[in-house]
Scaffold this motif. Structure first.
Motif, mmCIF file in Angstrom:
data_model
loop_
_atom_site.group_PDB
_atom_site.id
_atom_site.type_symbol
_atom_site.label_atom_id
_atom_site.label_comp_id
_atom_site.label_asym_id
_atom_site.label_seq_id
_atom_site.Cartn_x
_atom_site.Cartn_y
_atom_site.Cartn_z
ATOM 1 N N THR A 161 -2.024 -1.912 15.902
ATOM 2 C CA THR A 161 -2.734 -0.732 15.420
ATOM 3 C C THR A 161 -4.231 -1.003 15.466
ATOM 4 O O THR A 161 -4.665 -2.150 15.467
ATOM 5 C CB THR A 161 -2.266 -0.365 13.993
ATOM 6 O OG1 THR A 161 -2.781 0.918 13.653
ATOM 7 C CG2 THR A 161 -2.749 -1.383 12.983
ATOM 8 N N ARG A 162 -5.009 0.073 15.505
ATOM 9 C CA ARG A 162 -6.468 -0.073 15.588
ATOM 10 C C ARG A 162 -7.091 0.152 14.213
ATOM 11 O O ARG A 162 -6.473 0.722 13.312
ATOM 12 C CB ARG A 162 -7.032 0.940 16.577
ATOM 13 C CG ARG A 162 -6.482 0.820 17.978
ATOM 14 C CD ARG A 162 -6.941 1.973 18.825
ATOM 15 N NE ARG A 162 -6.597 3.254 18.185
ATOM 16 C CZ ARG A 162 -7.039 4.432 18.589
ATOM 17 N NH1 ARG A 162 -7.865 4.522 19.594
ATOM 18 N NH2 ARG A 162 -6.670 5.525 17.961
ATOM 19 N N ARG A 173 -10.120 2.124 4.092
ATOM 20 C CA ARG A 173 -8.885 2.903 3.940
ATOM 21 C C ARG A 173 -8.792 3.477 2.528
ATOM 22 O O ARG A 173 -8.399 4.630 2.343
ATOM 23 C CB ARG A 173 -7.673 2.014 4.229
ATOM 24 C CG ARG A 173 -6.351 2.714 4.073
ATOM 25 C CD ARG A 173 -5.177 1.831 4.448
ATOM 26 N NE ARG A 173 -5.011 0.719 3.522
ATOM 27 C CZ ARG A 173 -4.023 -0.182 3.594
ATOM 28 N NH1 ARG A 173 -3.135 -0.091 4.564
ATOM 29 N NH2 ARG A 173 -3.939 -1.153 2.722
ATOM 30 N N ASN A 206 -1.683 -2.542 22.289
ATOM 31 C CA ASN A 206 -1.982 -2.852 20.895
ATOM 32 C C ASN A 206 -1.878 -1.618 20.014
ATOM 33 O O ASN A 206 -2.494 -1.557 18.951
ATOM 34 C CB ASN A 206 -3.385 -3.455 20.775
ATOM 35 C CG ASN A 206 -3.354 -4.968 20.930
ATOM 36 O OD1 ASN A 206 -2.365 -5.603 20.595
ATOM 37 N ND2 ASN A 206 -4.430 -5.518 21.442
ATOM 38 N N ARG A 207 -1.136 -0.611 20.486
ATOM 39 C CA ARG A 207 -0.981 0.595 19.669
ATOM 40 C C ARG A 207 0.487 0.905 19.501
ATOM 41 O O ARG A 207 1.264 0.847 20.456
ATOM 42 C CB ARG A 207 -1.730 1.764 20.304
ATOM 43 C CG ARG A 207 -3.226 1.528 20.315
ATOM 44 C CD ARG A 207 -3.957 2.663 20.960
ATOM 45 N NE ARG A 207 -3.869 3.880 20.164
ATOM 46 C CZ ARG A 207 -4.493 4.999 20.508
ATOM 47 N NH1 ARG A 207 -5.213 5.056 21.604
ATOM 48 N NH2 ARG A 207 -4.393 6.066 19.754
ATOM 49 N N ASP A 231 -6.916 3.673 12.953
ATOM 50 C CA ASP A 231 -5.573 4.085 12.534
ATOM 51 C C ASP A 231 -5.260 3.586 11.127
ATOM 52 O O ASP A 231 -4.599 4.286 10.348
ATOM 53 C CB ASP A 231 -4.519 3.543 13.506
ATOM 54 C CG ASP A 231 -4.776 3.974 14.945
ATOM 55 O OD1 ASP A 231 -5.226 5.125 15.125
ATOM 56 O OD2 ASP A 231 -4.537 3.183 15.863
ATOM 57 N N VAL A 232 -5.730 2.383 10.797
ATOM 58 C CA VAL A 232 -5.500 1.853 9.458
ATOM 59 C C VAL A 232 -6.219 2.718 8.427
ATOM 60 O O VAL A 232 -5.660 3.061 7.385
ATOM 61 C CB VAL A 232 -5.981 0.386 9.361
ATOM 62 C CG1 VAL A 232 -5.913 -0.106 7.928
ATOM 63 C CG2 VAL A 232 -5.146 -0.508 10.262
ATOM 64 N N MET A 251 -4.486 5.853 7.642
ATOM 65 C CA MET A 251 -3.338 5.705 6.735
ATOM 66 C C MET A 251 -3.717 6.096 5.303
ATOM 67 O O MET A 251 -2.872 6.519 4.519
ATOM 68 C CB MET A 251 -2.845 4.256 6.729
ATOM 69 C CG MET A 251 -2.104 3.839 7.977
ATOM 70 S SD MET A 251 -1.637 2.090 7.875
ATOM 71 C CE MET A 251 -1.044 1.811 9.547
ATOM 72 N N GLY A 252 -4.985 5.922 4.966
ATOM 73 C CA GLY A 252 -5.437 6.290 3.623
ATOM 74 C C GLY A 252 -5.338 7.783 3.352
ATOM 75 O O GLY A 252 -5.400 8.220 2.205
ATOM 76 N N PHE A 277 0.832 -1.200 0.000
ATOM 77 C CA PHE A 277 0.000 0.000 0.000
ATOM 78 C C PHE A 277 0.872 1.258 0.000
ATOM 79 O O PHE A 277 0.607 2.224 -0.720
ATOM 80 C CB PHE A 277 -0.910 -0.017 1.230
ATOM 81 C CG PHE A 277 -1.841 1.156 1.333
ATOM 82 C CD1 PHE A 277 -2.985 1.219 0.560
ATOM 83 C CD2 PHE A 277 -1.569 2.192 2.208
ATOM 84 C CE1 PHE A 277 -3.859 2.297 0.661
ATOM 85 C CE2 PHE A 277 -2.426 3.280 2.308
ATOM 86 C CZ PHE A 277 -3.574 3.327 1.534
#
Lengths: 304, 266
Positions: free
Chosen positions: B107-108, B167, A239-240, B111-112, B115-116, A188
Motif C-alpha cells: 500500500t502507498r 491518518r 506494491n498496491r 492509501d494509509v 484509511m483514516g 486501528f
C-alpha cells in the motif's frame, strides 16, 4: 470440427479450472497478507473426512451436503485443536499440525474402507480431482453455447464453481475496504469499531466455500497451490493491494489455461503417448510462475 | 496507593467525568493470572495533553487499548463526553504502535492516510477528489506530502510514524490517542509530531499519549498519569510529576530511568 471437439472436450474443463484458480487465488491474497496462507492448506485437509461422511450419509456427491460435512469437519477440528492445545499444553501450531494431518488421514481411510466405486470419490480423486473427465457431451460446436438444450448438459461442476467464484468475488468487492484495513492494521480497525474477528472468520468461511466447491472437480492439490502461488507471485509484481489482487487473478487464469493445455498436449509434443493430470500440471505451472516472479518480478525485494 | 484526585467519588468528580473527552473507570485487564491493569480510573481533561507514564510492563499500552476496546478488558467502563464509547467512536483517532503493523504491506502512503476516512467513506463510498485533498492536507501537516505515492516500506521509522499521525489527522477527531508516538523516531520527527499535537491542543482538541521519556514530560504535556498496573498518581504535571510519585511508580528503577530514558521504554 476442431471447434466442436474443443467446445465439447476442452472448454468446460478449462473454464472450470479458471473458476477454481481465480476463486481460490482471490481470498488467497488476504490470507497471505494476514500470514494465514496455510489456512487454505488446512481447509483442504480438514474437510476431506467431512465430505466423505456427507457422501456416506446421503449417497450422492452434491454441493449442499458436502459443504455441510466440510463445515462440520472444520468445527470438529477447531474443537480438537483447542482441546489438544490445552490438555497437552503444547503450542497452537503443533496442535494444528496434528489435527490437520490426522483429519486428512482419517478421510483417506474412510474413503478406502467405503464403497465409493459408483461415484468419482477415491483417494486419487481427493488429491487430483477429475478435471479431464468433465466434458460436455451435448456440445456441437461454438453455437451450442447459445442453445439452452445443449447448455443443460454442461457438467454440473461448471455452474457450481462459477457460483462459488461469484460468491468469493462479491464478498471481496463488498468488504474490500474493511478487509484491507483490518489486514494491514487490526488495532486501528478495532479502534474504529470494525468487527475484525467476524471479518476474519468470514474470510476463512469464504475461502472454505471456494475450497469445498473446487474439491470435487479438481482435488486438493490445485486448491492448496492456488491459495498461495498466484497471490505470492502477484505480490512481487506491484506494491498496491488492488493491483496485486488483479495480478493474482491473471496468474491464476494463466496457470489454469496453460496447465490444462500442457497436461493434455505436452506429453504428445515430447513424443510420449499418455497425457498427465491436469490438476497437477496447473499447480505446477502456478509454481513456475511464482518462480519466475521471484526471479524477475519488479517488487521482489523486501523493502527495508 | 491511589491519589485522592482520581478516586474521590464526589459530585464534582462526576461532573468532570461527564465533561471529559475520555473517562475510564474501574479498568482491569489480564493476560493471564496477574492483572496487567488493575482497577484504573482516569479522567482526561478536555483540551489537555496528557501523558501516561510508567515502567516497562506497567500496562500503559494495555490501558490505552482497553480504553478503546481494541482489547477486551475484564472489567471497566469508558465514556466519551459522558456517552458510551460505542456511540462516540468517530470522535476518537487512535495511533497504534508503529511496530504493530507489517510495513511490507502493499500500500502507498496516501492509501494509509485515506484509511483514516473509513467512517466517512463507509463500505463502498468512492474516494473522491475532496477526500484525496484532505488526505494530502493531513500529510502536509506532518511534512510528508512529498511521499504520498511511496510504498510505506520505503519510509524510515520516523516517516512511518508521521504517516500514522497523518491518518489520525484525516479522521478529524476530537480526541487523539497515541501509543508511544516517539518510540524509535528521529529528533526532527519528534519535533514535528509534538508541534502538530500542540496545534491540536491549542485548537481545543484533547491528546492522550503513552510516553516513555521522563525528561520531556514537563516540556510536552499538561497532565500526567503515573501508572504501574494501578494509577499511582494523576493530575497536572507540576503537581503530580514529583520525585516522590516517580519513586512510587518506578521503585528502585528510577535512578536508571533518569539517566537513560530508553531503559524504561515499553
Amino acid at each position: 470440427m476442431m471447434g466442436s471437439e474443443f467446445v465439447a472436450l476442452s472448454l468446460p474443463p478449462i473454464l472450470i479450472g479458471v473458476c477454481v484458480a481465480v476463486a481460490c487465488a482471490l481470498p488467497g491474497n488476504f490470507l497471505l497478507l494476514r500470514r494465514q496462507a496455510l489456512i487454505g492448506d488446512a481447509i483442504s485437509h480438514v474437510v476431506l473426512p467431512g465430505i466423505v461422511v456427507a457422501f456416506l450419509l446421503t449417497g450422492v456427491v452434491a454441493a449442499g451436503p458436502m459443504l455441510l460435512g466440510a463445515a462440520g469437519a472444520a468445527v470438529l477440528s477447531v474443537i480438537a485443536i483447542d482441546l489438544i492445545r490445552r490438555l497437552g499444553r503444547i503450542e497452537a501450531g503443533a496442535a494444528m499440525g496434528v489435527v490437520f494431518t490426522a483429519m486428512f488421514a482419517g478421510g483417506v481411510l474412510l474413503l478406502e474402507r467405503s464403497d465409493t466405486s459408483s461415484v468419482h470419490l477415491d483417494v486419487e480423486h481427493a488429491l487430483f480431482g477429475n478435471l479431464e473427465s468433465l466434458i460436455w457431451l451435448d456440445a456441437r460446436g461454438w453455437s451450442s453455447l447459445l442453445d439452452p438444450a445443449a447448455l443443460a448438459g454442461l457438467p454440473v461442476e461448471l455452474p457450481r464453481m462459477a457460483i462459488a467464484l461469484v460468491v468469493v468475488a462479491a464478498f471481496l468487492w463488498l468488504f474490500w475496504r474493511p478487509l484491507a484495513l483490518a489486514t494491514f492494521d487490526e488495532g486501528f480497525a478495532r479502534g474504529l469499531g470494525l468487527p475484525t474477528e467476524p471479518l476474519g472468520l468470514a474470510l476463512v468461511v469464504v475461502s472454505a466455500i471456494a475450497a469445498v466447491a473446487a474439491f470435487d472437480a479438481v482435488g486438493s492439490i490445485i486448491v492448496i497451490a492456488m491459495f498461495i502461488c498466484p497471490p505470492a507471485a502477484a505480490r512481487m509484481m506491484t506494491n498496491r493491494l488492488g493491483h496485486q489482487v488483479a495480478w493474482s487473478a491473471a496468474f491464476a487464469t494463466l496457470s489454469a489455461i496453460i496447465g490444462y493445455v500442457l497436461a493434455g498436449y505436452g506429453p504428445i509434443w515430447i513424443g510420449a503417448s499418455a497425457s498427465v493430470s491436469a490438476a497437477g500440471m496447473i499447480a505446477t505451472v502456478s509454481g513456475v510462475i511464482l518462480g519466475i516472479a521471484a526471479v524477475a518480478g519488479p517488487h521482489r525485494d523486501k523493502v527495508s | 496507593m491511589s491519589i485522592s484526585l482520581v478516586t474521590d467519588r464526589t459530585a464534582s468528580d462526576e461532573d468532570a467525568r461527564m465533561a471529559s473527552p475520555l473517562a475510564i473507570r474501574g479498568m482491569t485487564v489480564s493476560y493471564g493470572q496477574t492483572p496487567a491493569v488493575f482497577s484504573v480510573d482516569v479522567t482526561v481533561r478536555a483540551g489537555s495533553m496528557t501523558a501516561i507514564v510508567g515502567p516497562n510492563g506497567a500496562g500503559k499500552s494495555t490501558l490505552l487499548k482497553a480504553a478503546l476496546q481494541v482489547i477486551k478488558p475484564l472489567a471497566g467502563t469508558v465514556s466519551v463526553f459522558g456517552k458510551p464509547l460505542a456511540q462516540m467512536r468517530d470522535r476518537i483517532a487512535y495511533v497504534p504502535q508503529r511496530a504493530s503493523v507489517d510495513w511490507d504491506f502493499p500500500t502507498r502512503v496516501i492509501d494509509v492516510v485515506t484509511m483514516g476516512m473509513y467512517r466517512q467513506l463507509g463500505l463502498l463510498g468512492r474516494v473522491r477528489s475532496h477526500h484525496r485533498a484532505a488526505a494530502m492536507a493531513s500529510l502536509t501537516r506532518v511534512g510528508m506530502a512529498d511521499f504520498a505515492t511511496r510504498q510505506i516500506g520505503q519510509l524510515s521509522g520516523g516517516q512511518q510514524q508521521r504517516v500514522f499521525l497523518a491518518r489520525a489527522l484525516a479522521q478529524e477527531a476530537e480526541i487523539y490517542v497515541l501509543d508511544e508516538p516517539f518510540a524509535g523516531v528521529d529528533a526532527a520527527t519528534e519535533k514535528a509530531i509534538i508541534a502538530v499535537l500542540k496545534e491540536l491542543r491549542d485548537a481545543g482538541r484533547t491528546v492522550l499519549a503513552v510516553h516513555h521519556d521522563l525528561a520531556t514530560v514537563p516540556e510536552y504535556f499538561d497532565d500526567v498519569v503515573l501508572l504501574n498496573t494501578q494509577v499511582v498518581a494523576a493530575g497536572p504535571v507540576e503537581e503530580v510529576f514529583t520525585d516522590a510519585n516517580l519513586h512510587a511508580t518506578y521503585g528502585g528503577r528510577l535512578t536508571t530511568a533518569r539517566i537513560d530514558p530508553e531503559s524504561v521504554a515499553g
